[in-house]
Write a protein that holds these residues in place. Sequence first.
Motif, short mmCIF file in Angstrom:
data_model
loop_
_atom_site.label_atom_id
_atom_site.label_comp_id
_atom_site.label_asym_id
_atom_site.label_seq_id
_atom_site.Cartn_x
_atom_site.Cartn_y
_atom_site.Cartn_z
N PHE A 186 -73.25 90.56 -4.73
CA PHE A 186 -72.27 91.40 -5.40
C PHE A 186 -70.84 90.96 -5.06
CE2 PHE A 186 -69.44 95.16 -5.04
CZ PHE A 186 -69.38 95.51 -6.38
N TYR A 187 -70.58 90.75 -3.78
CA TYR A 187 -69.23 90.38 -3.37
C TYR A 187 -68.89 88.94 -3.76
CZ TYR A 187 -68.87 94.86 -1.08
OH TYR A 187 -68.82 96.21 -0.85
N GLU A 188 -69.89 88.10 -3.89
CA GLU A 188 -69.66 86.75 -4.42
C GLU A 188 -69.22 86.83 -5.88
OE1 GLU A 188 -72.88 84.14 -1.75
OE2 GLU A 188 -73.35 84.75 -3.81
N LEU A 189 -69.90 87.66 -6.65
CA LEU A 189 -69.55 87.83 -8.06
C LEU A 189 -68.18 88.48 -8.21
CD1 LEU A 189 -72.99 89.04 -9.49
CD2 LEU A 189 -71.84 86.88 -9.99
N MET A 190 -67.86 89.44 -7.35
CA MET A 190 -66.55 90.09 -7.38
C MET A 190 -65.45 89.08 -7.12
SD MET A 190 -66.39 93.54 -7.82
CE MET A 190 -65.28 94.33 -6.67
N ALA A 191 -65.67 88.23 -6.14
CA ALA A 191 -64.66 87.22 -5.80
C ALA A 191 -64.47 86.23 -6.94
CB ALA A 191 -65.07 86.48 -4.52
N ALA A 192 -65.59 85.82 -7.56
CA ALA A 192 -65.51 84.87 -8.68
C ALA A 192 -64.79 85.50 -9.87
CB ALA A 192 -66.91 84.43 -9.08
N ALA A 193 -65.07 86.77 -10.15
CA ALA A 193 -64.43 87.46 -11.26
C ALA A 193 -62.94 87.62 -11.01
CB ALA A 193 -65.08 88.84 -11.47
N THR A 194 -62.58 87.92 -9.78
CA THR A 194 -61.17 88.06 -9.42
C THR A 194 -60.42 86.75 -9.60
OG1 THR A 194 -61.70 89.80 -7.81
CG2 THR A 194 -59.57 88.71 -7.58
N ASP A 195 -61.01 85.67 -9.11
CA ASP A 195 -60.38 84.35 -9.25
C ASP A 195 -60.20 83.99 -10.73
OD1 ASP A 195 -60.27 84.09 -6.52
OD2 ASP A 195 -62.08 82.85 -6.36
N ALA A 196 -61.21 84.31 -11.53
CA ALA A 196 -61.14 83.98 -12.96
C ALA A 196 -60.02 84.75 -13.64
CB ALA A 196 -62.49 84.29 -13.63
N LEU A 197 -59.85 86.01 -13.27
CA LEU A 197 -58.82 86.84 -13.88
C LEU A 197 -57.41 86.38 -13.51
CD1 LEU A 197 -60.48 90.33 -13.40
CD2 LEU A 197 -60.03 89.22 -15.58
N LEU A 198 -57.28 85.79 -12.36
CA LEU A 198 -55.98 85.29 -11.93
C LEU A 198 -55.59 83.99 -12.65
CD1 LEU A 198 -56.24 85.96 -8.09
CD2 LEU A 198 -54.79 87.19 -9.72
N LEU A 199 -56.59 83.28 -13.19
CA LEU A 199 -56.35 81.97 -13.79
C LEU A 199 -56.42 81.96 -15.31
CD1 LEU A 199 -58.44 79.79 -11.29
CD2 LEU A 199 -55.94 80.04 -11.37
#
Length: 211
Positions: free
Chosen positions: A140-153
Amino acid sequence: MCETHDHQHFEATGKYPEFEECVKFHGHSCPGLATGYRAALAAMQALGVARPYDEELVTVAETDACGLDAIQLVTGCTAGKGNLIINDYGKHAFSFYAREKGKGVRILIKNRDMPGKAELDGLRKKVFGGSATETEQKRFYELMAAATDALLLIPQDELLTVVEIAYNPPQKARIFATVTCPDCGEPVADGKMRTVDGKTVCIPCSLASRQ
């Protein structure tokens, strides 16, 4: 508005806080914080302003979610200064008004499908419901981190809808005198008193009198 306020214009640097500063302020990194950060930056750039000292900028939010913390840090609009108004409609939309420029913009976070969204939504229920395994929590936290990074870029036009709106900001924050409630004896801002049966009392006492 602060009583000691001396009028000052927007800073001229054009520099904004980094996302990591928002994470430190909020307490953790998440997609909601990232979208609020992107919305705040887009608003500042669309209005051509930097972080104000006082109420030169006003934010009207249509949600009370995580993104608000990034907006407070980036824009300087806070509840304490009276230039952050929250109308919780459950919409990730924010209106920003620059008083000195007489301009306003509304920014809407687009509803978009992101990789792993279905899996993330399913795991979220388990994690916050207390039934997730250690492996599921990690995922879950891996997916959260990936989603956050994607939204920033992601390119701004794929994430946000930015529309100029009529300049109609809320009134500036009022400064109230302090009075004493005759029922509870506690100090209260005079503008927050209520009259019940001919007696002027604080809001909690006015509510108690109706029970």
